[in-house]
Write a protein that holds these residues in place. Structure first.
Motif, PDB file in Angstrom:
ATOM      1  N   ILE A 128       5.541 -18.048  23.311  1.00 12.55           N
ATOM      2  CA  ILE A 128       6.062 -18.136  21.945  1.00 12.55           C
ATOM      3  C   ILE A 128       4.970 -17.823  20.932  1.00 12.55           C
ATOM      4  O   ILE A 128       5.222 -17.162  19.919  1.00 12.55           O
ATOM      5  CB  ILE A 128       6.661 -19.538  21.703  1.00 12.55           C
ATOM      6  CG1 ILE A 128       7.911 -19.744  22.562  1.00 12.55           C
ATOM      7  CG2 ILE A 128       6.995 -19.742  20.230  1.00 12.55           C
ATOM      8  CD1 ILE A 128       8.452 -21.158  22.544  1.00 12.55           C
ATOM      9  N   ILE A 129       3.757 -18.280  21.198  1.00 12.04           N
ATOM     10  CA  ILE A 129       2.636 -18.056  20.277  1.00 12.04           C
ATOM     11  C   ILE A 129       2.205 -16.590  20.277  1.00 12.04           C
ATOM     12  O   ILE A 129       1.937 -16.012  19.214  1.00 12.04           O
ATOM     13  CB  ILE A 129       1.448 -18.956  20.666  1.00 12.04           C
ATOM     14  CG1 ILE A 129       1.795 -20.440  20.454  1.00 12.04           C
ATOM     15  CG2 ILE A 129       0.197 -18.588  19.856  1.00 12.04           C
ATOM     16  CD1 ILE A 129       0.799 -21.396  21.068  1.00 12.04           C
ATOM     17  N   ARG A 130       2.170 -15.965  21.440  1.00 14.90           N
ATOM     18  CA  ARG A 130       1.531 -14.656  21.575  1.00 14.90           C
ATOM     19  C   ARG A 130       2.481 -13.466  21.553  1.00 14.90           C
ATOM     20  O   ARG A 130       2.055 -12.346  21.266  1.00 14.90           O
ATOM     21  CB  ARG A 130       0.731 -14.621  22.886  1.00 14.90           C
ATOM     22  CG  ARG A 130      -0.407 -15.624  22.950  1.00 14.90           C
ATOM     23  CD  ARG A 130      -1.107 -15.541  24.288  1.00 14.90           C
ATOM     24  NE  ARG A 130      -2.251 -16.472  24.360  1.00 14.90           N
ATOM     25  CZ  ARG A 130      -3.004 -16.640  25.441  1.00 14.90           C
ATOM     26  NH1 ARG A 130      -2.753 -15.926  26.537  1.00 14.90           N
ATOM     27  NH2 ARG A 130      -4.004 -17.505  25.424  1.00 14.90           N
ATOM     28  N   GLU A 131       3.755 -13.681  21.883  1.00 14.96           N
ATOM     29  CA  GLU A 131       4.663 -12.550  22.051  1.00 14.96           C
ATOM     30  C   GLU A 131       5.713 -12.500  20.955  1.00 14.96           C
ATOM     31  O   GLU A 131       6.154 -13.538  20.449  1.00 14.96           O
ATOM     32  CB  GLU A 131       5.371 -12.634  23.416  1.00 14.96           C
ATOM     33  CG  GLU A 131       4.434 -12.611  24.618  1.00 14.96           C
ATOM     34  CD  GLU A 131       5.191 -12.765  25.921  1.00 14.96           C
ATOM     35  OE1 GLU A 131       6.434 -12.567  25.928  1.00 14.96           O
ATOM     36  OE2 GLU A 131       4.546 -13.083  26.945  1.00 14.96           O
ATOM     37  N   ASP A 132       6.123 -11.280  20.615  1.00 14.73           N
ATOM     38  CA  ASP A 132       7.275 -11.118  19.736  1.00 14.73           C
ATOM     39  C   ASP A 132       8.544 -11.425  20.522  1.00 14.73           C
ATOM     40  O   ASP A 132       8.634 -11.146  21.723  1.00 14.73           O
ATOM     41  CB  ASP A 132       7.342  -9.683  19.205  1.00 14.73           C
ATOM     42  CG  ASP A 132       6.211  -9.369  18.246  1.00 14.73           C
ATOM     43  OD1 ASP A 132       5.759 -10.290  17.536  1.00 14.73           O
ATOM     44  OD2 ASP A 132       5.773  -8.202  18.216  1.00 14.73           O
ATOM     45  N   ALA A 133       9.524 -11.988  19.845  1.00 14.36           N
ATOM     46  CA  ALA A 133      10.798 -12.289  20.506  1.00 14.36           C
ATOM     47  C   ALA A 133      11.487 -10.994  20.911  1.00 14.36           C
ATOM     48  O   ALA A 133      11.395  -9.978  20.212  1.00 14.36           O
ATOM     49  CB  ALA A 133      11.690 -13.090  19.571  1.00 14.36           C
ATOM     50  N   PRO A 134      12.192 -10.988  22.035  1.00 17.43           N
ATOM     51  CA  PRO A 134      12.953  -9.797  22.424  1.00 17.43           C
ATOM     52  C   PRO A 134      14.085  -9.530  21.443  1.00 17.43           C
ATOM     53  O   PRO A 134      14.496 -10.425  20.702  1.00 17.43           O
ATOM     54  CB  PRO A 134      13.482 -10.162  23.813  1.00 17.43           C
ATOM     55  CG  PRO A 134      13.518 -11.660  23.818  1.00 17.43           C
ATOM     56  CD  PRO A 134      12.359 -12.103  22.980  1.00 17.43           C
ATOM     57  N   ARG A 135      14.564  -8.323  21.429  1.00 16.97           N
ATOM     58  CA  ARG A 135      15.676  -7.970  20.535  1.00 16.97           C
ATOM     59  C   ARG A 135      16.997  -8.325  21.197  1.00 16.97           C
ATOM     60  O   ARG A 135      17.255  -7.979  22.354  1.00 16.97           O
ATOM     61  CB  ARG A 135      15.632  -6.479  20.208  1.00 16.97           C
ATOM     62  CG  ARG A 135      14.380  -6.030  19.493  1.00 16.97           C
ATOM     63  CD  ARG A 135      14.286  -6.609  18.096  1.00 16.97           C
ATOM     64  NE  ARG A 135      15.263  -6.076  17.198  1.00 16.97           N
ATOM     65  CZ  ARG A 135      14.976  -5.414  16.077  1.00 16.97           C
ATOM     66  NH1 ARG A 135      13.707  -5.222  15.725  1.00 16.97           N
ATOM     67  NH2 ARG A 135      15.936  -4.981  15.291  1.00 16.97           N
ATOM     68  N   ALA A 136      17.842  -9.018  20.437  1.00 15.46           N
ATOM     69  CA  ALA A 136      19.150  -9.414  20.961  1.00 15.46           C
ATOM     70  C   ALA A 136      19.989  -8.202  21.340  1.00 15.46           C
ATOM     71  O   ALA A 136      20.761  -8.233  22.305  1.00 15.46           O
ATOM     72  CB  ALA A 136      19.885 -10.277  19.935  1.00 15.46           C
ATOM     73  N   GLY A 137      19.846  -7.103  20.584  1.00 17.10           N
ATOM     74  CA  GLY A 137      20.634  -5.906  20.846  1.00 17.10           C
ATOM     75  C   GLY A 137      20.324  -5.241  22.169  1.00 17.10           C
ATOM     76  O   GLY A 137      21.145  -4.482  22.696  1.00 17.10           O
ATOM     77  N   LEU A 138      19.146  -5.511  22.732  1.00 15.22           N
ATOM     78  CA  LEU A 138      18.813  -4.952  24.037  1.00 15.22           C
ATOM     79  C   LEU A 138      19.506  -5.697  25.167  1.00 15.22           C
ATOM     80  O   LEU A 138      19.577  -5.200  26.296  1.00 15.22           O
ATOM     81  CB  LEU A 138      17.297  -4.982  24.249  1.00 15.22           C
ATOM     82  CG  LEU A 138      16.473  -4.083  23.322  1.00 15.22           C
ATOM     83  CD1 LEU A 138      14.989  -4.257  23.595  1.00 15.22           C
ATOM     84  CD2 LEU A 138      16.894  -2.624  23.489  1.00 15.22           C
ATOM     85  N   ILE A 139      19.989  -6.889  24.863  1.00 16.72           N
ATOM     86  CA  ILE A 139      20.715  -7.682  25.859  1.00 16.72           C
ATOM     87  C   ILE A 139      22.218  -7.572  25.636  1.00 16.72           C
ATOM     88  O   ILE A 139      22.977  -7.350  26.585  1.00 16.72           O
ATOM     89  CB  ILE A 139      20.271  -9.159  25.786  1.00 16.72           C
ATOM     90  CG1 ILE A 139      18.769  -9.263  26.062  1.00 16.72           C
ATOM     91  CG2 ILE A 139      21.076 -10.020  26.758  1.00 16.72           C
ATOM     92  CD1 ILE A 139      18.190 -10.639  25.814  1.00 16.72           C
ATOM     93  N   ARG A 140      22.638  -7.702  24.390  1.00 15.40           N
ATOM     94  CA  ARG A 140      24.058  -7.549  24.055  1.00 15.40           C
ATOM     95  C   ARG A 140      24.226  -6.172  23.422  1.00 15.40           C
ATOM     96  O   ARG A 140      23.992  -5.977  22.236  1.00 15.40           O
ATOM     97  CB  ARG A 140      24.501  -8.660  23.103  1.00 15.40           C
ATOM     98  CG  ARG A 140      25.981  -8.579  22.753  1.00 15.40           C
ATOM     99  CD  ARG A 140      26.445  -9.845  22.090  1.00 15.40           C
ATOM    100  NE  ARG A 140      27.832  -9.760  21.688  1.00 15.40           N
ATOM    101  CZ  ARG A 140      28.571 -10.799  21.316  1.00 15.40           C
ATOM    102  NH1 ARG A 140      28.041 -12.006  21.294  1.00 15.40           N
ATOM    103  NH2 ARG A 140      29.835 -10.636  20.965  1.00 15.40           N
ATOM    104  N   HIS A 141      24.647  -5.222  24.227  1.00 10.51           N
ATOM    105  CA  HIS A 141      24.623  -3.825  23.801  1.00 10.51           C
ATOM    106  C   HIS A 141      25.663  -3.494  22.734  1.00 10.51           C
ATOM    107  O   HIS A 141      25.518  -2.475  22.049  1.00 10.51           O
ATOM    108  CB  HIS A 141      24.818  -2.911  25.022  1.00 10.51           C
ATOM    109  CG  HIS A 141      23.747  -3.092  26.063  1.00 10.51           C
ATOM    110  ND1 HIS A 141      22.420  -2.856  25.820  1.00 10.51           N
ATOM    111  CD2 HIS A 141      23.827  -3.522  27.352  1.00 10.51           C
ATOM    112  CE1 HIS A 141      21.711  -3.115  26.910  1.00 10.51           C
ATOM    113  NE2 HIS A 141      22.536  -3.528  27.854  1.00 10.51           N
ATOM    114  N   ASP A 142      26.681  -4.328  22.573  1.00  8.09           N
ATOM    115  CA  ASP A 142      27.677  -4.058  21.547  1.00  8.09           C
ATOM    116  C   ASP A 142      27.331  -4.699  20.210  1.00  8.09           C
ATOM    117  O   ASP A 142      28.096  -4.629  19.258  1.00  8.09           O
ATOM    118  CB  ASP A 142      29.066  -4.539  22.005  1.00  8.09           C
ATOM    119  CG  ASP A 142      29.141  -6.062  22.163  1.00  8.09           C
ATOM    120  OD1 ASP A 142      28.069  -6.709  22.301  1.00  8.09           O
ATOM    121  OD2 ASP A 142      30.264  -6.602  22.165  1.00  8.09           O
ATOM    122  N   LEU A 143      26.144  -5.308  20.119  1.00  9.73           N
ATOM    123  CA  LEU A 143      25.750  -5.993  18.898  1.00  9.73           C
ATOM    124  C   LEU A 143      25.361  -4.973  17.835  1.00  9.73           C
ATOM    125  O   LEU A 143      24.540  -4.080  18.075  1.00  9.73           O
ATOM    126  CB  LEU A 143      24.570  -6.931  19.169  1.00  9.73           C
ATOM    127  CG  LEU A 143      24.147  -7.864  18.031  1.00  9.73           C
ATOM    128  CD1 LEU A 143      25.240  -8.872  17.722  1.00  9.73           C
ATOM    129  CD2 LEU A 143      22.846  -8.587  18.390  1.00  9.73           C
TER     130      LEU A 143
END
Length: 323
Positions: free
Chosen positions: A238-253
């Motif tokens: 959490i400290i070192r990494e950017d959060a993943p993009r929700a759109g890469l998991i939910r492709h219809d977002l």
């Protein structure tokens, strides 16, 4: 559940006003009982510290601060603290309204992911509660689906409550308390902001913005943005990494939703929405007709009979947890 925890309170009458019933749940530092107000038979809950913590001045202060938040903020989305008292061992207790509804965590377990507009409708409601708390100097520090409870109000509209200010930060906290918090992580690890994960006690509204972003990510994708083999590894990510993009998991977002969630979870504080009001204003155009979105949410709640029957929440949603 440790059945013997505070067992001496079961069946007792506190201060001549509350008949204590069974244990509803035991958190990290607190025990919560169901209870009945003797005067009118109303269902309430009694929250007190676990016996091993009754001599801890910081935890005693935190329990009392929950009552302070309810009295000071006085928002309909915060569970009222009806009464306060002291047990024979000198430790404090709170009497809270018995919350009814379904928590967001249980809803997600039941239906999976939610439509973006429904998520946005929840976010707008929670944002108004948090904005009111922030305006009075409190940062919740533990925003997560278990603490968001929803049902149908008496007038038929949606009612959303945010529970458990037990680990909240206060801008009026004594300096010695702040000093003791340095290096400690307050909140549920999967939902804490990078600054919380770093053990910084001087957090502001943007910490809750991040937590709200994690809630949105989970509700939209069915996953948490950060996981780890252990808590230390999780916090490090959490400290070192950017959060993943929700759109890469939910492709219809839709891309606008993807951008909105990403901004809420920005690793750098200044890149997030600065306030909960800004968050609410940002999500409003994405929600569209809020009445329709809230109607869809109520339909989901009623699909299990929650809004119609007023099912009581379980221990994790009865304002019982404490860090």
């Amino acid at each position: 559940m440790e059945a013997a925890e505070r067992s001496e309170l079961r069946g007792r009458i506190l201060d001549g006003r509350y008949l204590v019933g069974e244990v509803l749940g035991i958190g990290g530092t607190a025990v919560v009982f169901e209870a009945e107000r003797i005067d009118d038979g109303a269902d309430v809950v009694v929250k007190t510290l676990r016996p091993i913590f009754v001599d801890n001045p910081d935890l005693v202060r935190r329990l009392r601060r929950e009552g302070e938040v309810a009295r000071t903020v006085a928002h309909p989305g915060i569970v009222p603290v009806i009464d306060e008292g002291v047990l024979p061992d000198g430790s404090p207790y709170l009497v809270l309204e018995r919350v009814r509804g379904e928590c967001m965590a249980r809803l997600l377990r039941r239906v999976g992911t939610l439509a973006p507009e429904v998520v946005g409708a929840i976010v707008m409601r929670v944002a108004t509660i948090l904005h009111a708390a922030h305006a009075h100097g409190y940062v919740h520090r533990d925003v997560k689906p278990e603490h968001i409870v929803m049902d149908r109000d008496v007038d038929g509209s949606l009612r959303v409550r945010l529970l458990d200010f037990g680990v909240c930060a206060s801008d009026r906290a004594p300096a010695d308390e702040r000093q003791r918090e340095v290096g400690r992580v307050f909140g549920t690890p999967s939902y804490v902001s990078p600054e919380q994960a770093s053990g910084d006690p001087d957090v502001d509204a943007r910490a809750d913005v991040f937590g709200m972003g994690v809630v949105m990510f989970e509700a939209l994708t069915g996953r948490l943005p950060f996981t780890g083999s252990n808590v230390a590894n999780l916090l490090r990510r959490i400290i070192r990494e950017d959060a993943p993009r929700a759109g890469l998991i939910r492709h219809d977002l839709d891309f606008a939703w993807d951008e909105f969630v990403a901004r809420a979870m920005a690793r750098v504080q200044d890149d997030r929405f600065p306030t909960m009001r800004a968050l609410a204003r940002g999500v409003a155009p994405l929600v569209g007709d809020r009445r329709i979105a809230e109607s869809r949410l109520l339909a989901l709640l009623e699909s299990r009979g929650i809004a119609a029957d007023g099912e009581r929440t379980r221990p994790d949603t009865a304002a019982i947890r404490a860090a």
